[in-house]
Scaffold this active site. Structure first.
Site, mmCIF file in Angstrom:
data_model
loop_
_atom_site.group_PDB
_atom_site.id
_atom_site.type_symbol
_atom_site.label_atom_id
_atom_site.label_comp_id
_atom_site.label_asym_id
_atom_site.label_seq_id
_atom_site.Cartn_x
_atom_site.Cartn_y
_atom_site.Cartn_z
ATOM 1 N N HIS A 163 -32.144 11.166 -8.976
ATOM 2 C CA HIS A 163 -30.752 10.720 -8.927
ATOM 3 C C HIS A 163 -30.035 10.898 -10.259
ATOM 4 O O HIS A 163 -28.806 10.916 -10.305
ATOM 5 C CB HIS A 163 -30.642 9.279 -8.411
ATOM 6 C CG HIS A 163 -31.072 8.211 -9.373
ATOM 7 N ND1 HIS A 163 -32.261 7.529 -9.240
ATOM 8 C CD2 HIS A 163 -30.471 7.672 -10.455
ATOM 9 C CE1 HIS A 163 -32.366 6.626 -10.193
ATOM 10 N NE2 HIS A 163 -31.284 6.699 -10.952
ATOM 11 N N ASP A 198 -37.990 10.053 -5.819
ATOM 12 C CA ASP A 198 -36.931 9.984 -6.818
ATOM 13 C C ASP A 198 -37.408 10.397 -8.207
ATOM 14 O O ASP A 198 -37.106 9.755 -9.210
ATOM 15 C CB ASP A 198 -36.318 8.584 -6.868
ATOM 16 C CG ASP A 198 -34.956 8.588 -7.564
ATOM 17 O OD1 ASP A 198 -34.365 9.676 -7.692
ATOM 18 O OD2 ASP A 198 -34.495 7.517 -7.983
ATOM 19 N N SER A 316 -32.505 4.698 -16.154
ATOM 20 C CA SER A 316 -33.160 5.531 -15.149
ATOM 21 C C SER A 316 -33.856 6.725 -15.769
ATOM 22 O O SER A 316 -33.272 7.464 -16.566
ATOM 23 C CB SER A 316 -32.127 6.047 -14.148
ATOM 24 O OG SER A 316 -31.904 5.139 -13.115
#
Length: 464
Positions: A163, A198, A316
């Site tokens: 992402h 992910d 992230s």
């Protein structure tokens, strides 16, 4: 809708955090700084971290636990550039002298070692691990954002989240710039993405002499172990926070527009039945694409380590390391206390993809451009949703012919309670663990049938 679960990176050299603290001298980059000014969001979810507006000049070169009661929002830790002011903070000098180390700027904070003769554990971990964490900026024609990444090799392979490099699934060809901990800027290309877990690998152009992250064995992590999160929360690179591992076997479900279309990666290859989302307290909105994510029918389920180290948007893809500075997880998500709060932030519930899973996926992406995932060949649902069941686990609603479940002798009505030695509390746990395993790998099961416990093994299929 039922849930169906149906050349490697070379070993990295050992070096202690204390040695790195004693040796390392990391000169601060020359840069202009601005403070972040986050724009309020209408719904708490992923927020893009501020991107630098004035960039440095480019150089030449377990055990499972019950799910939380009440409503929480699981938010991805990528930050967004739209509506934010820029910020760049470099690593302060750490030269081992008796003088306080210089901060990178008088308008920001770097890592400052005031007394090199009395370095504590966290400072030593930071000195060891920070050179292996980078800041990633992705930009498309309509959106932009930033996250973090972990260096895998001296020539610039970097592990991050899907992402981060796809802007929450909005684009497959974002322009990517990467900033090292020393301020060096690189262009980067995507080697491969794995939306099922992910994770993604990118390659920095012209990189050499980078410091690879040392991997720990995440299967040996215990609840209560120290953990240090490193990344760029809220657009502040080289940020270090510390805490403990608060759970080693948590599974979360994520609505994801980056997930393969038409594939219910939440579980079901081959069956139709009850969707277990109705009983889950978790909500997960991908950054910058909140409305699109809420409308997405696709989902992924991933196994994660839970930590109370402060993790925020922008972390992230960054590192969660142990007290030796070794990687135990890739930061991926946080939980916030309400779906109606204006801004997401750390409340002491952060999540990281275990390093063993991340390393396997990264190896396969580097070798083949993509990663594989196991397939059980059965439709499952939480046993708590089935009337008359007395065992907590994943209830087999249907077995697909010629699959791993059939090979293992599983039948409708069986309740799987363990997978590869990991406790299974419901179908989310089972799906996450099956997906974590490589296609074609051997798996072990513990299941209950008619009140009696049994063990079985089978070879997992391949998730297409």
């Amino acid at each position: 809708m039922s849930n169906d679960i149906g050349s490697p990176i070379p070993p990295l050299p050992e070096r202690s955090a204390q040695d790195a603290a004693a040796e390392g001298a990391y000169p601060p980059p020359t840069a202009t700084y601005q403070s972040p000014n986050p724009a309020p969001a209408s719904q708490p979810s992923y927020q893009w971290a501020p991107q630098p507006q004035n960039e440095p000049k480019k150089k030449d070169r377990s055990t499972g636990g019950a799910k939380l009661a009440g409503l929480v929002v699981v938010a991805a830790l990528i930050g967004g550039g739209v509506g934010f002011g820029g910020a760049w903070l470099g690593l302060a000098a750490f030269d081992g002298s008796d003088e306080p180390a210089a901060v990178a700027s008088n308008t920001g904070q770097g890592i400052t070692i005031n007394n090199p003769d009395d370095v504590n554990e966290t400072a030593a971990v930071a000195a060891s691990a920070l050179p292996s964490v980078v800041t990633i900026e992705a930009q498309s024609s309509s959106a932009g954002g930033s996250g973090s990444g972990v260096v895998l090799s001296e020539d610039g392979y970097v592990l991050t989240n899907t992402h981060v490099v796809t802007l929450g699934g909005a684009t497959s060809d974002a322009q990517i710039r990467v900033t090292g901990s020393d301020g060096t800027l690189y262009d980067a290309t995507i080697v491969g993405t794995d939306p099922i877990y992910d994770l993604a690998v990118i390659k920095l152009e012209g990189a050499s002499g980078m410091t690879p992250m040392d991997f720990a064995d995440s299967s040996k992590v215990n609840i209560g172990d120290n953990s240090v999160a490193i990344g760029a929360p809220m657009g502040l690179p080289n940020t270090v926070t510390t805490g403990v591992i608060s759970n080693t076997n948590r599974s979360i479900e994520i609505q994801s527009s980056a997930a393969p279309e038409g594939d219910d990666t939440g579980g079901g290859q081959g069956g139709e039945g009850e969707d277990d989302n109705s009983q889950s307290p978790w909500f997960f909105d991908l950054p910058g694409q909140e409305e699109q994510q809420r409308q997405s029918a696709e989902s992924i389920k991933i196994a994660v380590l839970q930590t109370d180290a402060a993790i925020n948007p922008g972390n992230s893809g960054g590192a969660l390391v142990d007290d030796e500075g070794k990687l135990i997880g890739i930061n991926v998500a946080i939980a916030t206390g309400s779906s109606s709060s204006e801004e997401g932030g750390s409340i002491g519930l952060g999540f990281a993809i275990p390093s063993n899973i991340a390393e396997r996926v990264a190896n396969e992406i580097i070798e083949d451009g993509q990663a594989t995932h196991g397939l059980l060949g059965a439709s499952v649902t939480p046993s708590s949703a089935v009337e008359g069941t007395t065992t907590t686990g994943a209830y087999i609603a249907e077995v697909v012919g010629d699959g791993a479940a059939e090979e293992a002798g599983l039948k409708k009505g069986d309740v799987i309670t363990q997978f590869n030695g990991v406790r299974v509390n419901d179908s989310v746990d089972l799906t996450a663990q099956v997906r974590a395993a490589a296609a074609g790998s051997e798996a072990t099961f513990v299941y209950v049938r008619d009140g009696e416990e049994h063990e079985a093994t089978a070879t997992l299929g391949t998730l297409e």
